[in-house]
Design a protein around this motif. Sequence first.
Motif, PDB file in Angstrom:
ATOM      1  N   VAL A   6       0.629  -1.359  -0.074  1.00  0.00           N
ATOM      2  CA  VAL A   6       0.125   0.028  -0.069  1.00  0.00           C
ATOM      3  C   VAL A   6       0.847   1.189  -0.081  1.00  0.00           C
ATOM      4  O   VAL A   6       1.345   1.425  -0.784  1.00  0.00           O
ATOM      5  CB  VAL A   6      -0.865   0.362   1.119  1.00  0.00           C
ATOM      6  CG1 VAL A   6      -1.458   1.198   1.112  1.00  0.00           C
ATOM      7  CG2 VAL A   6      -1.484  -0.962   1.625  1.00  0.00           C
ATOM      8  N   LEU A   7       0.685   1.989   0.389  1.00  0.00           N
ATOM      9  CA  LEU A   7       0.880   3.401  -0.179  1.00  0.00           C
ATOM     10  C   LEU A   7       1.698   4.275   0.675  1.00  0.00           C
ATOM     11  O   LEU A   7       2.747   4.317   0.967  1.00  0.00           O
ATOM     12  CB  LEU A   7      -0.516   3.669  -0.417  1.00  0.00           C
ATOM     13  CG  LEU A   7      -0.945   4.863  -1.159  1.00  0.00           C
ATOM     14  CD1 LEU A   7      -0.823   5.001  -2.644  1.00  0.00           C
ATOM     15  CD2 LEU A   7      -2.262   5.244  -0.700  1.00  0.00           C
ATOM     16  N   LEU A   8       1.412   5.399   0.696  1.00  0.00           N
ATOM     17  CA  LEU A   8       1.955   6.762   0.576  1.00  0.00           C
ATOM     18  C   LEU A   8       3.066   7.128   1.522  1.00  0.00           C
ATOM     19  O   LEU A   8       2.811   7.358   2.336  1.00  0.00           O
ATOM     20  CB  LEU A   8       0.960   7.740   0.052  1.00  0.00           C
ATOM     21  CG  LEU A   8      -0.016   7.867  -0.620  1.00  0.00           C
ATOM     22  CD1 LEU A   8      -0.108   8.444  -1.904  1.00  0.00           C
ATOM     23  CD2 LEU A   8      -0.738   6.361  -0.606  1.00  0.00           C
ATOM     24  N   LEU A   9       3.852   7.971   0.966  1.00  0.00           N
ATOM     25  CA  LEU A   9       4.760   8.658   1.785  1.00  0.00           C
ATOM     26  C   LEU A   9       5.611   9.587   0.750  1.00  0.00           C
ATOM     27  O   LEU A   9       6.687   9.336   0.692  1.00  0.00           O
ATOM     28  CB  LEU A   9       5.860   7.965   2.630  1.00  0.00           C
ATOM     29  CG  LEU A   9       5.528   7.297   3.921  1.00  0.00           C
ATOM     30  CD1 LEU A   9       6.552   6.401   4.174  1.00  0.00           C
ATOM     31  CD2 LEU A   9       5.246   8.515   4.724  1.00  0.00           C
ATOM     32  N   ALA A  10       4.767  10.697   0.377  1.00  0.00           N
ATOM     33  CA  ALA A  10       5.371  11.487  -0.820  1.00  0.00           C
ATOM     34  C   ALA A  10       6.161  12.500  -0.036  1.00  0.00           C
ATOM     35  O   ALA A  10       6.237  12.712   0.904  1.00  0.00           O
ATOM     36  CB  ALA A  10       4.124  12.222  -1.406  1.00  0.00           C
ATOM     37  N   TYR A  88       8.152  -1.985  -1.015  1.00  0.00           N
ATOM     38  CA  TYR A  88       7.279  -1.226  -0.253  1.00  0.00           C
ATOM     39  C   TYR A  88       6.248  -0.963  -1.305  1.00  0.00           C
ATOM     40  O   TYR A  88       6.350  -0.476  -2.392  1.00  0.00           O
ATOM     41  CB  TYR A  88       8.048   0.020   0.019  1.00  0.00           C
ATOM     42  CG  TYR A  88       7.403   0.914   1.071  1.00  0.00           C
ATOM     43  CD1 TYR A  88       7.033   0.492   2.396  1.00  0.00           C
ATOM     44  CD2 TYR A  88       7.214   2.409   0.515  1.00  0.00           C
ATOM     45  CE1 TYR A  88       6.611   1.345   3.197  1.00  0.00           C
ATOM     46  CE2 TYR A  88       6.334   3.000   1.734  1.00  0.00           C
ATOM     47  CZ  TYR A  88       6.360   2.463   3.041  1.00  0.00           C
ATOM     48  OH  TYR A  88       5.574   3.287   4.197  1.00  0.00           O
ATOM     49  N   ASN A  89       4.921  -1.008  -0.647  1.00  0.00           N
ATOM     50  CA  ASN A  89       3.833  -0.627  -1.433  1.00  0.00           C
ATOM     51  C   ASN A  89       2.511  -0.445  -0.624  1.00  0.00           C
ATOM     52  O   ASN A  89       2.883  -0.188   0.603  1.00  0.00           O
ATOM     53  CB  ASN A  89       3.432  -2.112  -2.236  1.00  0.00           C
ATOM     54  CG  ASN A  89       3.568  -3.334  -1.533  1.00  0.00           C
ATOM     55  OD1 ASN A  89       2.948  -3.339  -0.266  1.00  0.00           O
ATOM     56  ND2 ASN A  89       3.722  -4.395  -1.856  1.00  0.00           N
ATOM     57  N   VAL A  93       2.171  -0.210   3.835  1.00  0.00           N
ATOM     58  CA  VAL A  93       2.011   1.117   4.667  1.00  0.00           C
ATOM     59  C   VAL A  93       0.683   0.635   5.550  1.00  0.00           C
ATOM     60  O   VAL A  93       0.774   0.997   6.880  1.00  0.00           O
ATOM     61  CB  VAL A  93       1.596   2.407   3.801  1.00  0.00           C
ATOM     62  CG1 VAL A  93       1.045   3.439   4.477  1.00  0.00           C
ATOM     63  CG2 VAL A  93       2.783   2.491   2.846  1.00  0.00           C
ATOM     64  N   LEU A  94      -0.249   0.026   5.033  1.00  0.00           N
ATOM     65  CA  LEU A  94      -1.309  -0.469   5.628  1.00  0.00           C
ATOM     66  C   LEU A  94      -0.962  -1.563   6.847  1.00  0.00           C
ATOM     67  O   LEU A  94      -1.622  -1.524   7.915  1.00  0.00           O
ATOM     68  CB  LEU A  94      -2.639  -0.892   5.003  1.00  0.00           C
ATOM     69  CG  LEU A  94      -3.460   0.260   4.469  1.00  0.00           C
ATOM     70  CD1 LEU A  94      -4.720  -0.623   3.692  1.00  0.00           C
ATOM     71  CD2 LEU A  94      -3.683   1.371   5.257  1.00  0.00           C
ATOM     72  N   GLN A 646      -3.532   3.191  -8.036  1.00  0.00           N
ATOM     73  CA  GLN A 646      -2.618   3.418  -6.825  1.00  0.00           C
ATOM     74  C   GLN A 646      -3.114   2.545  -5.825  1.00  0.00           C
ATOM     75  O   GLN A 646      -2.065   2.356  -4.792  1.00  0.00           O
ATOM     76  CB  GLN A 646      -3.290   4.735  -6.236  1.00  0.00           C
ATOM     77  CG  GLN A 646      -2.966   6.008  -7.205  1.00  0.00           C
ATOM     78  CD  GLN A 646      -2.834   7.318  -6.218  1.00  0.00           C
ATOM     79  OE1 GLN A 646      -3.624   7.390  -5.430  1.00  0.00           O
ATOM     80  NE2 GLN A 646      -2.299   8.114  -7.088  1.00  0.00           N
ATOM     81  N   ASN A 647      -3.778   1.299  -5.990  1.00  0.00           N
ATOM     82  CA  ASN A 647      -3.703   0.048  -4.965  1.00  0.00           C
ATOM     83  C   ASN A 647      -2.258  -0.285  -5.268  1.00  0.00           C
ATOM     84  O   ASN A 647      -1.953  -1.190  -4.293  1.00  0.00           O
ATOM     85  CB  ASN A 647      -4.674  -0.889  -5.560  1.00  0.00           C
ATOM     86  CG  ASN A 647      -6.137  -1.016  -5.079  1.00  0.00           C
ATOM     87  OD1 ASN A 647      -6.472   0.137  -4.279  1.00  0.00           O
ATOM     88  ND2 ASN A 647      -6.927  -1.718  -5.445  1.00  0.00           N
TER      89      ASN A 647
END
Length: 705
Positions: A6-10, A88-89, A93-94, A646-647
Motif C-alpha cells: 500500500v501506499l504513500l509517503l510522498a 514497499y507498497n 503501509v497499511l 494506486q492500489n
Amino acid sequence: MTNLKVLLLAACAPVILSACASLGAAPPAQLPAPAPVAEAPRAKPVYGTFGFDTAGMDRSVKPGDDFFAYANGTWAATTDIPADRSSYNTFAVLREVASKRTVELIATAAKTQGPAGSEARMIGDYYASFMDEAAIEAKGAGPLAPELAAIAAIKTRKDLSAQLGATIRADVDILNATTTKTERLFGLWVVEDLNDTSRYLPYIVQGGLGMPDRAYYLDAGAKYVDLRAKYRTHVANQLRLAGFSDVDARAARVLALETKIAATHWTVADTFEIKKNNVQWTRAELARKAPGMDWDAFLTAAGLADQPVFGAWQSSAISGEARLVGSEPIAAWQDYLAFHAVERGSPYLSKAFVDESFAFNATALSGTPQQAERWKRGVDFTGNALGEAIGKLYTAKYFPPESKAEVQEMVKNILAAFGKRIDRLDWMDAATKAKAHEKLANFQVGVGYPDRWRDYSGLSIVAGDAYGNWRRGELFEYRRNLAKLGGPVDRGEWYMTPQAVNALYAPMQNSISFPAAILQAPFFDPAADPAVNYGAIGGVIGHEISHGFDDTGALFDARGNVRNWWTDADMAHFKASSKQLVEQYNRYKALPDLSVNGELTLGENIADLAGLATSYDAYHLSLNGAPAPVIDGVTADQRIFLGWAQNYRGKYREAALRRVLLTDGHAPGEYRADTVRNLDAWYPAFDAKPGEKLYLAPADRVKIW
C-alpha cells in the motif's frame, strides 16, 4: 488467495483533487501543476473526498504510455524503500498502521494481567516473553538442546522417519492462503477433499528447502551460484553458533542433500495445476508409491497413523523425497535436521542467531539491509500464535458496524454485476451459464472478521519462555488441524486474521473474505468518493469474486468440488483467452534477465482483469440510471481507474523482485495496474491513442469474463 499489496509517503503533502481539470482526458490532458510547497519532512497522505493521492502522480507521462507511472510516478521517484523492507507498497503501509494499532492492543492486554489461561493473559505473556531480550540472551542456544539431542540419537532409517514425522507441521495451504513452501521435508495441509468437500483430507506437500525455490539450487546463473555459496556459509555459521564442530563439511553435506531434494520438486506453476495434483493414495499406496521412508514410523510420530487416505500433492516429489530418506547417509540427514532446527528457532533465540538468520534470509535473499524493530517482530509472532484472539480486540476498536454494512452492500452490487457479465457472454452456452450462476449464488462472503472465533483454551503460553511459546504455538495449530479429520466440515473457517492486510478466495468453500485491516484508506474510506472506492476496494472485491472463475476457480463447482461444469467448446474458448493473457504478461520484462511468468501469474491476472471490469460495471449500476458525477472536471471513470492503479504502487529491491518473479503468483504491481489496457472504457477516459505503448487494438484486448 490474493496477496493484495500500500501506499504513500510522498516528499510533499499530497494534493487532494479540488478545483482541478480532467485527469488525462483531452482536452485538457493533465491536472494543473500543484502549488509549490516548502521542503518538509515526509508527510503521510491526507485523503479527501476523492480518496487518492494526486501529488504522487506524474502528469508528464502520457497515461497511454505508462499508466502506472502516470498514477504513481512521483511517489515512486520520491519514496525510498524503508531499510527494514525488501519492497514497499500500499499493502506495506497499511500493515504498518495495523501493526501500530495491534501493539497498543497487546500492551493493553499485558497491563490488564488477566487470569491465567485467558486470551488477554496469553497475548500479553507471549509478547512480553519475546520482548525480554535479556532473558533470551541468557539462555543462548539452550532451548535447542532437546530437539538437537533427539536428532543426534537417530541410528536407523526408522528413527530418521520418526523424527521427520515428529517435526511435520500444518504450515502450507496451497489454494486458500497460497502458502506453498515449508523447509520441513513435507508440509501437511488439512482441507476439504477436492472431490468431496463434505469431508476433510490430509494432503502431504513437498518441502525441505531452505532457499525459496528449486531454481536457487539448480539454475546455473551467476546470481544463483553466488547465493548457493552464501547459503553454505550460512548453514555453517548457524551450526557453529549451536555448538557443532566440523561445520564446513556439515554445511556442504546439507547443501548437497537439499540440491537433491530440489531436483525432485515441482515448479511453482505446476504446483497450482489442480488436475496434476488431485491425486489420492491409500495408506498402502503411500508405502508402495513412495518407498524409502518408513511410513509407519513417520505417520505414527505425526499423529496420522489411523488415516486411511492421503492427498499426494506434487506426487512425484513425495516419491522422490521419500527415496532420498532411504538412500542418503543418515549422517547427512542429521546435519540437515540439525541445521533446520536451528534455522526455525533462530528468531526466538539470542542475538547472534537472529542476526545470522537475518543476514541470509533477508539481506542475501531479498536485499533487506536492516531488521525490523523488535516490537514489529513481536507483533507478527504473537499474531502467528494468537491471531484471532488479537483480531477480536482489533475489530472491536477499529471496525465499526457501519463500515461492515457499506462493504457488504458493495459486495452485493459487485456480485450482481458479475452475474450480468455472465449473461452478456456470447461465447458461453446456456447450460454453462446456469452452472456459473449457481456458483455465484452460493458464494459465502466474510467481511471484517469470522462469524465464529477460534478457541485458544488448549494453548499453553508460559511467561519468560519465548522459544517454548513459539514451539507450543506451532504444535497447537498442527493439532487443531489434525482434530478436523473425521469431523464435520467448518464452511466458515477463515484463513487470515482480521488484522491482516489482504483478501482471499477459498475455492473448496466457495468463499471470499475481506479482513478489517484492508478495509481502510486508500482501499476503502466511507468518506471518499464512491467511484474511487469502487476502483480501489471494489477492484479487490471483484478480484476475489473472479478467482472463483479464474483458471483454477473455474475447475470447482458451486459446492467447491473439482468437477467439470463446462462444455468442451466453452472451455476451449476460455483457454484461448487465457493464453492471450499469458502471452501479454510474458512480454513484460521486469529484470534484464527475467520476465513476468504469464503462466504462473495467470490466475491473479484473470482476477485483476475481471475484477476491475466487474467493479467498474457495479459502480455504474449503483447509480440506478443517474449520470455519473463529474467532480471538479474529473470524470467518474478516471477516478475509478486511478483508484485501481494506486492500489498497486510499489517498489522492490532487485533481489526481492527476482524472488517475486520466480515464486509469487502475483505480477509486480506496475503490471497489475496496467491491466486497464484491456478495458474499453479506459481508452476514452484517458484519451489513449494508437502508437502509445499500452494501446491495444480492440481485437487484442483480452476479455475473459
